[in-house]
Write a protein that holds these residues in place. Structure first.
Motif, PDB file in Angstrom:
ATOM      1  N   SER A  60       0.848  -1.202   0.000  1.00  5.91           N
ATOM      2  CA  SER A  60       0.000   0.000   0.000  1.00  5.91           C
ATOM      3  C   SER A  60       0.876   1.241   0.000  1.00  5.91           C
ATOM      4  O   SER A  60       2.052   1.202   0.391  1.00  5.91           O
ATOM      5  CB  SER A  60      -0.936   0.019   1.219  1.00  5.91           C
ATOM      6  N   ILE A  61       0.272   2.349  -0.423  1.00  3.17           N
ATOM      7  CA  ILE A  61       0.980   3.629  -0.442  1.00  3.17           C
ATOM      8  C   ILE A  61      -0.034   4.745  -0.188  1.00  3.17           C
ATOM      9  O   ILE A  61      -1.182   4.662  -0.635  1.00  3.17           O
ATOM     10  CB  ILE A  61       1.711   3.841  -1.795  1.00  3.17           C
ATOM     11  N   GLN A  62       0.399   5.742   0.583  1.00  2.46           N
ATOM     12  CA  GLN A  62      -0.392   6.951   0.789  1.00  2.46           C
ATOM     13  C   GLN A  62       0.567   8.127   0.861  1.00  2.46           C
ATOM     14  O   GLN A  62       1.757   7.969   1.164  1.00  2.46           O
ATOM     15  CB  GLN A  62      -1.222   6.875   2.076  1.00  2.46           C
ATOM     16  N   PHE A  63       0.024   9.317   0.613  1.00  7.89           N
ATOM     17  CA  PHE A  63       0.842  10.520   0.579  1.00  7.89           C
ATOM     18  C   PHE A  63       0.288  11.583   1.510  1.00  7.89           C
ATOM     19  O   PHE A  63      -0.928  11.692   1.710  1.00  7.89           O
ATOM     20  CB  PHE A  63       0.892  11.096  -0.844  1.00  7.89           C
ATOM     21  N   ALA A  64       1.198  12.372   2.059  1.00  8.93           N
ATOM     22  CA  ALA A  64       0.872  13.625   2.741  1.00  8.93           C
ATOM     23  C   ALA A  64       1.774  14.671   2.120  1.00  8.93           C
ATOM     24  O   ALA A  64       2.965  14.766   2.455  1.00  8.93           O
ATOM     25  CB  ALA A  64       1.112  13.515   4.238  1.00  8.93           C
ATOM     26  N   ASP A  65       1.231  15.418   1.155  1.00 11.89           N
ATOM     27  CA  ASP A  65       2.040  16.325   0.337  1.00 11.89           C
ATOM     28  C   ASP A  65       3.149  15.511  -0.337  1.00 11.89           C
ATOM     29  O   ASP A  65       2.848  14.570  -1.040  1.00 11.89           O
ATOM     30  CB  ASP A  65       2.585  17.479   1.184  1.00 11.89           C
ATOM     31  N   GLU A  66       4.413  15.819  -0.065  1.00 11.56           N
ATOM     32  CA  GLU A  66       5.505  15.111  -0.735  1.00 11.56           C
ATOM     33  C   GLU A  66       6.015  13.916   0.068  1.00 11.56           C
ATOM     34  O   GLU A  66       6.894  13.193  -0.398  1.00 11.56           O
ATOM     35  CB  GLU A  66       6.656  16.089  -1.011  1.00 11.56           C
ATOM     36  N   GLN A  67       5.468  13.697   1.263  1.00 11.26           N
ATOM     37  CA  GLN A  67       5.866  12.556   2.083  1.00 11.26           C
ATOM     38  C   GLN A  67       5.045  11.335   1.684  1.00 11.26           C
ATOM     39  O   GLN A  67       3.819  11.402   1.546  1.00 11.26           O
ATOM     40  CB  GLN A  67       5.649  12.855   3.561  1.00 11.26           C
ATOM     41  N   ALA A  68       5.719  10.221   1.494  1.00 10.78           N
ATOM     42  CA  ALA A  68       5.056   8.971   1.127  1.00 10.78           C
ATOM     43  C   ALA A  68       5.194   7.973   2.266  1.00 10.78           C
ATOM     44  O   ALA A  68       6.206   7.947   2.978  1.00 10.78           O
ATOM     45  CB  ALA A  68       5.674   8.380  -0.145  1.00 10.78           C
ATOM     46  N   TYR A  69       4.156   7.150   2.426  1.00 14.09           N
ATOM     47  CA  TYR A  69       4.160   6.062   3.398  1.00 14.09           C
ATOM     48  C   TYR A  69       3.791   4.784   2.648  1.00 14.09           C
ATOM     49  O   TYR A  69       2.833   4.770   1.870  1.00 14.09           O
ATOM     50  CB  TYR A  69       3.161   6.318   4.527  1.00 14.09           C
ATOM     51  N   LEU A  70       4.535   3.705   2.889  1.00 17.37           N
ATOM     52  CA  LEU A  70       4.300   2.441   2.212  1.00 17.37           C
ATOM     53  C   LEU A  70       4.352   1.299   3.223  1.00 17.37           C
ATOM     54  O   LEU A  70       5.121   1.354   4.189  1.00 17.37           O
ATOM     55  CB  LEU A  70       5.356   2.167   1.135  1.00 17.37           C
ATOM     56  N   THR A  71       3.541   0.266   2.989  1.00 16.72           N
ATOM     57  CA  THR A  71       3.676  -0.954   3.779  1.00 16.72           C
ATOM     58  C   THR A  71       4.405  -2.005   2.951  1.00 16.72           C
ATOM     59  O   THR A  71       4.256  -2.079   1.727  1.00 16.72           O
ATOM     60  CB  THR A  71       2.316  -1.507   4.241  1.00 16.72           C
ATOM     61  N   VAL A  72       5.190  -2.810   3.664  1.00 15.02           N
ATOM     62  CA  VAL A  72       6.004  -3.859   3.058  1.00 15.02           C
ATOM     63  C   VAL A  72       5.534  -5.209   3.590  1.00 15.02           C
ATOM     64  O   VAL A  72       5.380  -5.385   4.806  1.00 15.02           O
ATOM     65  CB  VAL A  72       7.493  -3.656   3.386  1.00 15.02           C
ATOM     66  N   GLU A  73       5.300  -6.144   2.699  1.00 17.50           N
ATOM     67  CA  GLU A  73       4.932  -7.506   3.081  1.00 17.50           C
ATOM     68  C   GLU A  73       6.194  -8.347   3.232  1.00 17.50           C
ATOM     69  O   GLU A  73       7.158  -8.173   2.471  1.00 17.50           O
ATOM     70  CB  GLU A  73       4.012  -8.122   2.027  1.00 17.50           C
ATOM     71  N   THR A  74       6.198  -9.255   4.206  1.00 15.91           N
ATOM     72  CA  THR A  74       7.304 -10.191   4.354  1.00 15.91           C
ATOM     73  C   THR A  74       6.745 -11.611   4.418  1.00 15.91           C
ATOM     74  O   THR A  74       5.535 -11.812   4.496  1.00 15.91           O
ATOM     75  CB  THR A  74       8.126  -9.909   5.625  1.00 15.91           C
ATOM     76  N   ARG A  75       7.635 -12.590   4.394  1.00 16.94           N
ATOM     77  CA  ARG A  75       7.201 -13.976   4.481  1.00 16.94           C
ATOM     78  C   ARG A  75       6.395 -14.204   5.757  1.00 16.94           C
ATOM     79  O   ARG A  75       6.688 -13.627   6.807  1.00 16.94           O
ATOM     80  CB  ARG A  75       8.404 -14.920   4.452  1.00 16.94           C
ATOM     81  N   LYS A  76       5.389 -15.052   5.663  1.00 18.05           N
ATOM     82  CA  LYS A  76       4.497 -15.306   6.793  1.00 18.05           C
ATOM     83  C   LYS A  76       5.262 -15.737   8.040  1.00 18.05           C
ATOM     84  O   LYS A  76       4.886 -15.396   9.164  1.00 18.05           O
ATOM     85  CB  LYS A  76       3.476 -16.376   6.399  1.00 18.05           C
ATOM     86  N   SER A  77       6.365 -16.447   7.860  1.00 15.83           N
ATOM     87  CA  SER A  77       7.113 -16.962   9.010  1.00 15.83           C
ATOM     88  C   SER A  77       7.699 -15.848   9.870  1.00 15.83           C
ATOM     89  O   SER A  77       8.021 -16.076  11.042  1.00 15.83           O
ATOM     90  CB  SER A  77       8.238 -17.885   8.526  1.00 15.83           C
ATOM     91  N   THR A  78       7.849 -14.637   9.319  1.00 19.69           N
ATOM     92  CA  THR A  78       8.388 -13.535  10.118  1.00 19.69           C
ATOM     93  C   THR A  78       7.357 -12.982  11.095  1.00 19.69           C
ATOM     94  O   THR A  78       7.709 -12.345  12.086  1.00 19.69           O
ATOM     95  CB  THR A  78       8.881 -12.386   9.219  1.00 19.69           C
ATOM     96  N   GLY A  79       6.064 -13.178  10.805  1.00 23.75           N
ATOM     97  CA  GLY A  79       5.007 -12.708  11.695  1.00 23.75           C
ATOM     98  C   GLY A  79       4.818 -11.216  11.722  1.00 23.75           C
ATOM     99  O   GLY A  79       4.169 -10.683  12.630  1.00 23.75           O
ATOM    100  N   LYS A  80       5.355 -10.509  10.735  1.00 20.15           N
ATOM    101  CA  LYS A  80       5.231  -9.055  10.767  1.00 20.15           C
ATOM    102  C   LYS A  80       5.287  -8.466   9.367  1.00 20.15           C
ATOM    103  O   LYS A  80       5.687  -9.121   8.393  1.00 20.15           O
ATOM    104  CB  LYS A  80       6.318  -8.433  11.628  1.00 20.15           C
ATOM    105  N   ALA A  81       4.862  -7.225   9.284  1.00 19.76           N
ATOM    106  CA  ALA A  81       5.031  -6.402   8.091  1.00 19.76           C
ATOM    107  C   ALA A  81       5.765  -5.145   8.534  1.00 19.76           C
ATOM    108  O   ALA A  81       6.066  -4.970   9.720  1.00 19.76           O
ATOM    109  CB  ALA A  81       3.673  -6.063   7.480  1.00 19.76           C
ATOM    110  N   PHE A  82       6.034  -4.239   7.585  1.00 13.59           N
ATOM    111  CA  PHE A  82       6.772  -3.029   7.921  1.00 13.59           C
ATOM    112  C   PHE A  82       6.116  -1.814   7.281  1.00 13.59           C
ATOM    113  O   PHE A  82       5.493  -1.906   6.220  1.00 13.59           O
ATOM    114  CB  PHE A  82       8.226  -3.135   7.455  1.00 13.59           C
ATOM    115  N   LEU A  83       6.268  -0.695   7.950  1.00 21.47           N
ATOM    116  CA  LEU A  83       5.810   0.601   7.460  1.00 21.47           C
ATOM    117  C   LEU A  83       7.040   1.460   7.232  1.00 21.47           C
ATOM    118  O   LEU A  83       7.868   1.628   8.138  1.00 21.47           O
ATOM    119  CB  LEU A  83       4.881   1.241   8.492  1.00 21.47           C
TER     120      LEU A  83
END
Length: 276
Positions: A60-83
């Motif tokens: 996913s991706i969203q913007f606030a003016d020129e700032q971008a935020y993205l989520t990162v998917e990882t393998r299920k075994s890690t139990g987490k994602a990243f922002l």
């Protein structure tokens, strides 16, 4: 438009894609029938895919003016994602990710291939929404909340939403936003759908009554007690008899309604839904 893997094609430079708003409006106003031509926005990951264990692309991706935020998917075994964060040039000449700040997102369930597919950004916060929020797969659905510097600010309770939550629009001044709600017959069993209270309350449209897939938008609102459903009925799409359309992106288009985009199933499609 954010590909899961912007550098998938080895012979091409990594790209995000954009379409001219003027061209979209011309198509909607029927002043032209020319095909829409996406433009590449060069994408500089700053090597984040090598620094995140189990990296499996962007969701996913969203913007606030020129700032971008993205989520990162990882393998299920890690139990987490990243922002993660980035910066887009005002002339759209490049979007460059930043090594920091960065936040981890614990997966609240073990639904196969489910991740944080929706972001909502307001003036003072960033909300990350998990994909699986049905009563049988997520006992305590909640949005992960951060300030704009990605310092965590707790969780906001979410209502249970059956099927997949695959993207979200921006938030309006009253704290309202819409989420894409989708179910594909081939993968719906993984989400263990329960009886849908939205269908019980609002009924179903003629194509949803005949077909197994679900394609709709649901409006939510941030309140001091958490995130709640508004009183607006879901916007149910007229379904295609040929194939379910895996809608994975949604944005507001002024006061006109919403622009939607699918992934590659059944092909990459750009759609428009009038607002309520």
């Amino acid at each position: 438009m954010l590909p899961q893997y912007p550098d998938w094609e080895d012979d091409d430079a990594p790209c995000l894609y954009t379409v001219s708003k003027a061209d979209i409006l011309a198509r909607l106003e029927r002043t032209t029938s020319e095909p829409l031509t996406p433009r590449c926005i060069p994408f500089d990951s700053a090597g984040i895919e090598k620094r995140i264990p189990g990296f499996e692309g962007y969701e996913s991706i969203q913007f606030a003016d020129e700032q971008a935020y993205l989520t990162v998917e990882t393998r299920k075994s890690t139990g987490k994602a990243f922002l993660v964060t980035g910066h887009i040039a005002p002339d759209l000449s490049v979007l460059k990710l930043e090594p920091s700040p960065q936040a981890s997102l614990s997966l609240p369930s073990d639904v196969s291939n489910a991740g944080f597919e929706a972001l909502v950004v307001s003036e003072d916060r960033v909300l990350a929404l998990y994909e699986a929020n049905g009563v049988n797969v997520n006992r305590a659905p909640a949005a992960e909340s951060f300030d704009r510097s990605l310092s965590p600010s707790g969780k906001l309770a979410l209502p249970s939403i059956e099927h997949r939550t695959t993207d979200a629009t921006s938030m309006d001044a009253a704290g309202r936003f819409w989420v894409m709600n989708y179910s594909f017959p081939g993968t719906s069993a993984a989400y263990k759908p329960a009886s849908d209270p939205l269908l019980a309350r609002y009924g179903t449209g003629p194509t949803h009554a005949r077909m197994p897939q679900v394609e709709r938008l649901i409006e939510l609102q941030v309140q001091p007690s958490g995130i709640v459903l508004t009183d607006r009925p879901p916007l149910q799409f007229q379904l295609s008899s040929e194939a379910a359309r895996n809608w994975e992106g949604v944005v507001r288009l002024d006061e006109r309604g919403f622009l939607l985009v699918t992934d590659k199933f059944p092909g990459t499609l750009l759609g428009f839904v009038p607002g309520p």
